[in-house]
Design a protein around this motif. Structure first.
Motif, mmCIF file in Angstrom:
data_model
loop_
_atom_site.group_PDB
_atom_site.id
_atom_site.type_symbol
_atom_site.label_atom_id
_atom_site.label_comp_id
_atom_site.label_asym_id
_atom_site.label_seq_id
_atom_site.Cartn_x
_atom_site.Cartn_y
_atom_site.Cartn_z
ATOM 1 N N VAL A 64 19.939 -16.916 31.703
ATOM 2 C CA VAL A 64 20.717 -17.833 30.613
ATOM 3 C C VAL A 64 21.328 -16.601 29.527
ATOM 4 N N ALA A 65 21.702 -17.336 28.492
ATOM 5 C CA ALA A 65 22.117 -16.481 27.366
ATOM 6 C C ALA A 65 20.850 -15.517 27.003
ATOM 7 N N GLY A 66 21.314 -14.172 26.797
ATOM 8 C CA GLY A 66 20.220 -13.350 26.242
ATOM 9 C C GLY A 66 19.431 -12.831 27.391
ATOM 10 N N GLY A 67 19.841 -12.994 28.463
ATOM 11 C CA GLY A 67 19.138 -12.518 29.606
ATOM 12 C C GLY A 67 17.848 -13.309 30.127
ATOM 13 N N PHE A 68 17.318 -14.303 29.413
ATOM 14 C CA PHE A 68 16.009 -15.011 29.693
ATOM 15 C C PHE A 68 16.329 -15.472 31.145
ATOM 16 N N GLY A 69 15.214 -15.410 32.056
ATOM 17 C CA GLY A 69 15.181 -16.092 33.236
ATOM 18 C C GLY A 69 15.868 -15.223 34.438
ATOM 19 N N SER A 98 11.129 -8.533 38.793
ATOM 20 C CA SER A 98 10.712 -9.018 37.598
ATOM 21 C C SER A 98 11.442 -10.125 37.074
ATOM 22 N N VAL A 99 11.030 -10.845 36.215
ATOM 23 C CA VAL A 99 11.690 -12.054 35.494
ATOM 24 C C VAL A 99 11.478 -12.007 34.067
ATOM 25 N N ASP A 100 12.550 -12.207 33.552
ATOM 26 C CA ASP A 100 12.310 -12.053 32.103
ATOM 27 C C ASP A 100 12.018 -13.471 31.242
ATOM 28 N N LEU A 101 10.927 -13.489 30.741
ATOM 29 C CA LEU A 101 10.173 -14.485 29.993
ATOM 30 C C LEU A 101 10.911 -14.673 28.797
ATOM 31 N N CYS A 136 12.820 -12.082 25.209
ATOM 32 C CA CYS A 136 13.362 -10.690 25.221
ATOM 33 C C CYS A 136 12.447 -9.620 25.275
ATOM 34 N N ASN A 137 11.228 -9.950 25.025
ATOM 35 C CA ASN A 137 10.196 -8.725 25.108
ATOM 36 C C ASN A 137 9.238 -8.788 26.451
ATOM 37 N N TRP A 138 8.763 -10.064 27.116
ATOM 38 C CA TRP A 138 7.892 -10.124 27.942
ATOM 39 C C TRP A 138 8.732 -10.319 29.306
ATOM 40 N N ALA A 139 8.193 -9.746 30.279
ATOM 41 C CA ALA A 139 8.580 -9.943 31.709
ATOM 42 C C ALA A 139 7.337 -10.000 32.457
ATOM 43 N N ASN A 164 11.492 -3.344 21.159
ATOM 44 C CA ASN A 164 12.567 -3.037 20.739
ATOM 45 C C ASN A 164 13.528 -3.499 21.623
ATOM 46 N N SER A 165 13.355 -4.449 22.505
ATOM 47 C CA SER A 165 14.247 -4.848 23.582
ATOM 48 C C SER A 165 15.048 -6.331 23.156
ATOM 49 N N CYS A 166 14.728 -6.777 21.953
ATOM 50 C CA CYS A 166 15.325 -8.362 21.521
ATOM 51 C C CYS A 166 16.750 -8.115 21.490
ATOM 52 N N GLU A 167 17.795 -9.021 21.562
ATOM 53 C CA GLU A 167 19.007 -8.943 21.389
ATOM 54 C C GLU A 167 19.394 -9.602 20.070
ATOM 55 N N ALA A 168 20.327 -9.175 19.447
ATOM 56 C CA ALA A 168 20.970 -9.531 17.887
ATOM 57 C C ALA A 168 22.191 -10.312 18.226
ATOM 58 N N PRO A 169 22.357 -11.543 17.894
ATOM 59 C CA PRO A 169 23.364 -12.350 18.113
ATOM 60 C C PRO A 169 24.493 -11.566 16.717
ATOM 61 N N TYR A 170 25.812 -11.618 17.202
ATOM 62 C CA TYR A 170 26.868 -10.979 15.971
ATOM 63 C C TYR A 170 27.042 -12.149 15.240
ATOM 64 N N VAL A 171 27.122 -12.147 13.916
ATOM 65 C CA VAL A 171 27.476 -13.096 13.010
ATOM 66 C C VAL A 171 28.618 -12.615 12.216
#
Length: 281
Positions: A152-157, A213-216, A218-221, A265-272
């Protein structure tokens, strides 16, 4: 009088129009939310794994008869399966390549073997030999991530399959080997048991891996995979009572593994987007 009223009414209308113009704010254009932008696809990570190992002993031999004796293979030699636990530290270089260093401990695996020949109670005897071993492996590994699919958005799952290889060394620790020989024709007629001290040695080891691997978050897989290790042969047990030393020919180890990785340092930052200023006219 009529002229005076007309003039006043015109002035009032003009004043109202000017006041309305001063408060006018144009309706802002609709803002389409931008997709999240990744801060970085690289970074250090920590990993922890548990696994189950199907172990295969490639063979074992021993020296029989002291000086002037001969080297013989075990008639039968087998080891049990065991559990594995490990951890490591690594670096994700980009979306497709990462490396790590891992340290894994294999819990005790029982060995059972047999030999045949003469013994103290008969000319035709068969022995039962029992011992256990464990191992500690230090490996440097490299992986190729084959792209991320789904999520999904952000790469989760998202699911990321990978292949990898490693190289390093394994310290194999053999416990004492107990040898008991009995008459083939009368299994109750047995020689006294002999105990040989176990040996420890570092062996060259290489590994091949595959999994996903599965992204749980933004930091955990979470990681599920298969690993094959080949451990070179080495010392097994020492000399005792006219027998030994012994050596093993190494091991093939097939592992099913589950693990977790934490990436810094792998989390995504949304553009505002900046707010539209109100325009006064």
């Amino acid at each position: 009088m009529k002229m005076l009223l007309s003039t006043a009414l015109a002035a009032l209308i003009a004043s109202s129009s000017a006041f309305a113009a001063d408060l006018y704010a144009p309706e802002p254009a609709p803002i389409t939310p931008a997709a999240p932008v990744a801060v970085s696809t690289s970074g250090w990570y920590l990993r922890g794994d548990v696994g189950y190992a199907w172990n295969h002993l490639r063979g074992a031999s021993y020296w029989q008869g002291g000086p002037g004796g001969f080297n013989a293979d075990f008639d039968d030699a087998d080891v049990d399966d065991s559990w594995v636990i490990g951890g490591g530290v690594g670096y994700q270089w980009n979306d497709y390549f990462r490396t790590d260093v891992t340290l894994d401990y294999m819990f005790d695996s029982d060995f059972e073997g047999s030999t045949s020949g003469s013994c103290g109670v008969a000319a035709d005897c068969v022995s039962t030999d029992r011992a256990s071993w464990n191992a500690l492996s230090l490996l440097a590994n490299a992986y190729v991530d084959l792209g991320t699919y789904g999520g999904v958005a952000g790469g989760f799952g998202g699911i990321t399959p990978y292949v990898g290889a490693g190289i390093g060394a394994t310290r194999v620790n053999w416990g004492s080997l107990r040898n008991t020989s009995c008459d083939v024709n009368d299994p109750s007629n047995c020689d006294g048991s002999v105990e040989h001290d176990g040996e420890d040695s570092w062996r060259f080891t290489y590994a091949l891996m595959a999994g996903a691997s599965v992204d749980l978050t933004c930091n955990w897989a979470a990681d599920a995979g298969y690993r094959f290790r080949q451990i070179a042969g080495g010392d097994m047990f020492g000399y005792a009572m006219n027998g030994g030393p012994g050596d093993d020919d190494g091991f093939y180890v097939h592992e099913a593994r589950l693990g977790l990785r934490y990436t810094f340092n792998s989390c995504e930052a949304p553009y505002v987007p900046p707010a539209e200023p109100v325009v006064y006219k």
